[in-house]
Design a protein around this motif. Structure first.
Motif, mmCIF file in Angstrom:
data_model
loop_
_atom_site.group_PDB
_atom_site.id
_atom_site.type_symbol
_atom_site.label_atom_id
_atom_site.label_comp_id
_atom_site.label_asym_id
_atom_site.label_seq_id
_atom_site.Cartn_x
_atom_site.Cartn_y
_atom_site.Cartn_z
ATOM 1 N N LEU A 1 0.837 -1.187 0.000
ATOM 2 C CA LEU A 1 0.000 0.000 0.000
ATOM 3 C C LEU A 1 0.879 1.248 0.000
ATOM 4 O O LEU A 1 1.842 1.335 0.767
ATOM 5 C CB LEU A 1 -0.915 0.022 1.231
ATOM 6 C CG LEU A 1 -1.784 -1.212 1.468
ATOM 7 C CD1 LEU A 1 -2.502 -1.097 2.805
ATOM 8 C CD2 LEU A 1 -2.781 -1.384 0.350
ATOM 9 N N ARG A 2 0.552 2.190 -0.851
ATOM 10 C CA ARG A 2 1.291 3.449 -0.910
ATOM 11 C C ARG A 2 0.596 4.496 -0.052
ATOM 12 O O ARG A 2 -0.625 4.673 -0.129
ATOM 13 C CB ARG A 2 1.368 3.938 -2.357
ATOM 14 C CG ARG A 2 2.078 5.282 -2.531
ATOM 15 C CD ARG A 2 2.038 5.745 -3.971
ATOM 16 N NE ARG A 2 2.824 4.873 -4.843
ATOM 17 C CZ ARG A 2 2.292 4.021 -5.716
ATOM 18 N NH1 ARG A 2 0.969 3.930 -5.836
ATOM 19 N NH2 ARG A 2 3.064 3.269 -6.470
ATOM 20 N N LEU A 3 1.370 5.195 0.777
ATOM 21 C CA LEU A 3 0.827 6.261 1.606
ATOM 22 C C LEU A 3 0.993 7.596 0.899
ATOM 23 O O LEU A 3 2.086 7.955 0.468
ATOM 24 C CB LEU A 3 1.538 6.299 2.962
ATOM 25 C CG LEU A 3 1.135 7.462 3.888
ATOM 26 C CD1 LEU A 3 -0.347 7.365 4.238
ATOM 27 C CD2 LEU A 3 1.998 7.462 5.139
ATOM 28 N N ILE A 4 -0.095 8.331 0.757
ATOM 29 C CA ILE A 4 -0.077 9.657 0.146
ATOM 30 C C ILE A 4 -0.558 10.663 1.181
ATOM 31 O O ILE A 4 -1.581 10.452 1.844
ATOM 32 C CB ILE A 4 -0.977 9.709 -1.101
ATOM 33 C CG1 ILE A 4 -0.456 8.740 -2.166
ATOM 34 C CG2 ILE A 4 -1.058 11.120 -1.659
ATOM 35 C CD1 ILE A 4 -1.342 8.650 -3.384
ATOM 36 N N VAL A 5 0.212 11.738 1.344
ATOM 37 C CA VAL A 5 -0.139 12.782 2.299
ATOM 38 C C VAL A 5 -0.329 14.092 1.556
ATOM 39 O O VAL A 5 0.542 14.520 0.801
ATOM 40 C CB VAL A 5 0.952 12.946 3.373
ATOM 41 C CG1 VAL A 5 0.522 13.998 4.394
ATOM 42 C CG2 VAL A 5 1.238 11.624 4.069
ATOM 43 N N ASN A 6 -1.468 14.725 1.752
ATOM 44 C CA ASN A 6 -1.767 16.025 1.156
ATOM 45 C C ASN A 6 -2.170 17.004 2.246
ATOM 46 O O ASN A 6 -2.468 16.613 3.383
ATOM 47 C CB ASN A 6 -2.899 15.918 0.127
ATOM 48 C CG ASN A 6 -2.485 15.129 -1.099
ATOM 49 O OD1 ASN A 6 -1.412 15.349 -1.647
ATOM 50 N ND2 ASN A 6 -3.337 14.196 -1.506
ATOM 51 N N ALA A 7 -2.191 18.283 1.893
ATOM 52 C CA ALA A 7 -2.621 19.298 2.842
ATOM 53 C C ALA A 7 -4.109 19.536 2.705
ATOM 54 O O ALA A 7 -4.634 19.631 1.610
ATOM 55 C CB ALA A 7 -1.868 20.606 2.598
ATOM 56 N N GLY A 8 -4.781 19.601 3.828
ATOM 57 C CA GLY A 8 -6.207 19.916 3.826
ATOM 58 C C GLY A 8 -6.476 21.059 4.770
ATOM 59 O O GLY A 8 -6.606 20.850 5.970
ATOM 60 N N GLU A 9 -6.493 22.264 4.239
ATOM 61 C CA GLU A 9 -6.702 23.472 5.033
ATOM 62 C C GLU A 9 -5.689 23.558 6.176
ATOM 63 O O GLU A 9 -6.022 23.856 7.330
ATOM 64 C CB GLU A 9 -8.130 23.513 5.583
ATOM 65 C CG GLU A 9 -9.200 23.564 4.499
ATOM 66 C CD GLU A 9 -10.599 23.615 5.079
ATOM 67 O OE1 GLU A 9 -10.732 23.494 6.315
ATOM 68 O OE2 GLU A 9 -11.553 23.759 4.305
ATOM 69 N N GLY A 10 -4.438 23.232 5.840
ATOM 70 C CA GLY A 10 -3.375 23.315 6.831
ATOM 71 C C GLY A 10 -3.192 22.061 7.640
ATOM 72 O O GLY A 10 -2.234 21.943 8.411
ATOM 73 N N ASN A 11 -4.070 21.093 7.505
ATOM 74 C CA ASN A 11 -3.971 19.833 8.237
ATOM 75 C C ASN A 11 -3.672 18.698 7.268
ATOM 76 O O ASN A 11 -4.156 18.693 6.137
ATOM 77 C CB ASN A 11 -5.278 19.531 8.976
ATOM 78 C CG ASN A 11 -5.599 20.585 10.013
ATOM 79 O OD1 ASN A 11 -4.728 20.989 10.786
ATOM 80 N ND2 ASN A 11 -6.846 21.048 10.022
ATOM 81 N N PRO A 12 -2.865 17.721 7.696
ATOM 82 C CA PRO A 12 -2.527 16.619 6.794
ATOM 83 C C PRO A 12 -3.716 15.703 6.521
ATOM 84 O O PRO A 12 -4.503 15.397 7.419
ATOM 85 C CB PRO A 12 -1.418 15.878 7.545
ATOM 86 C CG PRO A 12 -1.633 16.218 8.976
ATOM 87 C CD PRO A 12 -2.190 17.610 9.003
#
Length: 269
Positions: A218-229
């Motif tokens: 499984l690949r982990l993807i992290v994005n920003a959501g209104e300043g929160n991961p």
């Protein structure tokens, strides 16, 4: 013609006995004729029909082996799900094809882990929800870095709970799981204040009960959501893994029913 003769003709027309017909024959009938199926008033049915469903290989083979059939039973393996359908009355004695309504279905149950992976796949989780998920599945998931180095799962959980997302104005062209360019001006970077944030999670699981153990990544993807991961998991090479599962399932059905024809596809009468 007299009224009496008309009445006699009508009686004869309506009392005409039913004649047996061969397949393909055409018969002219009166428009007011009504056909009534008396099977419901009999002690039993005229023929076997119905659907048997099971998640067990052995029970599927036993039911087919004990069912009254004519010739080879075709078995159709669906590409969309791990399911095999055997048409037990595909051929009937004296006919090229039967009613095709006596069916045996083998539908494997997904494992608990595979069901959970598919629930998480593509789902967007906030920091707290993802950390809680990792805690619940700490005994199942293996965490690794980009280079495949194992990361202690407790360290991975700690890293998730203590990470921050920094958005800065900078031109960036490189893309990785944890560092993604959103435009030529904005760069979103995931950083941890403690521990190590994994790039991948690995698991050894059969995916479906009755199949062999497989390596699932499984690949982990992290994005920003209104300043929160925001965290997402993707199955690496999902199409290849799905095809491997179907091919293995088909091979096991062939081994289970070597005297019958097994095909990938679906059938509808």
């Amino acid at each position: 013609m007299s009224l009496e003769n008309n009445e006699v003709s009508a009686v004869v027309e309506h009392c005409c006995p039913v004649n047996d017909v061969a397949p393909g024959d055409l018969v002219a009938v009166h428009q007011n004729f009504k056909i009534i199926d008396t099977e419901q008033y009999q002690v039993g049915r005229n023929r076997i029909r119905g659907t048997f469903k099971t998640p067990i290989f052995a029970d599927f083979a036993q039911y087919i082996g004990e069912a009254p059939t004519t010739g080879t039973v075709p078995v159709f393996v669906s590409r969309d799900d791990v399911k095999a359908v055997a048409v037990l009355n595909y051929v009937e004695k004296g006919f090229n094809q039967g009613h095709c309504d006596h069916i045996a279905t083998l539908q494997l149950d997904p494992t608990v882990a595979w069901k959970k992976i598919n629930e998480l796949k593509g789902q967007k989780l906030n920091q707290k929800a993802f950390a809680t998920t990792l805690e619940d599945w700490a005994s199942v998931f293996r965490a690794t870095s980009e280079t495949g180095e194992l990361i202690n799962i407790n360290e991975a959980i700690h890293a998730v709970r203590n990470m921050k997302v920094d958005a800065s104005v900078k031109s960036e062209t490189s893309v990785s799981n944890l560092n993604e360019s959103r435009s030529t001006l904005e760069r979103v970077e995931a950083e941890t204040t403690a521990g190590k944030l994994p790039a991948y999670f690995e698991i050894d699981d059969t995916a479906y009960i009755g199949l062999d153990v497989k390596f699932i990544k499984l690949r982990l993807i992290v994005n920003a959501g209104e300043g929160n991961p925001i965290f997402q998991l993707q199955i690496v090479k999902e199409e290849l893994l799905t095809n491997e599962i179907i091919q293995e399932f088909k091979a096991k059905v062939i081994d289970l029913l070597p005297e019958h024809q097994v095909l990938i596809g679906t059938f509808q009468a």
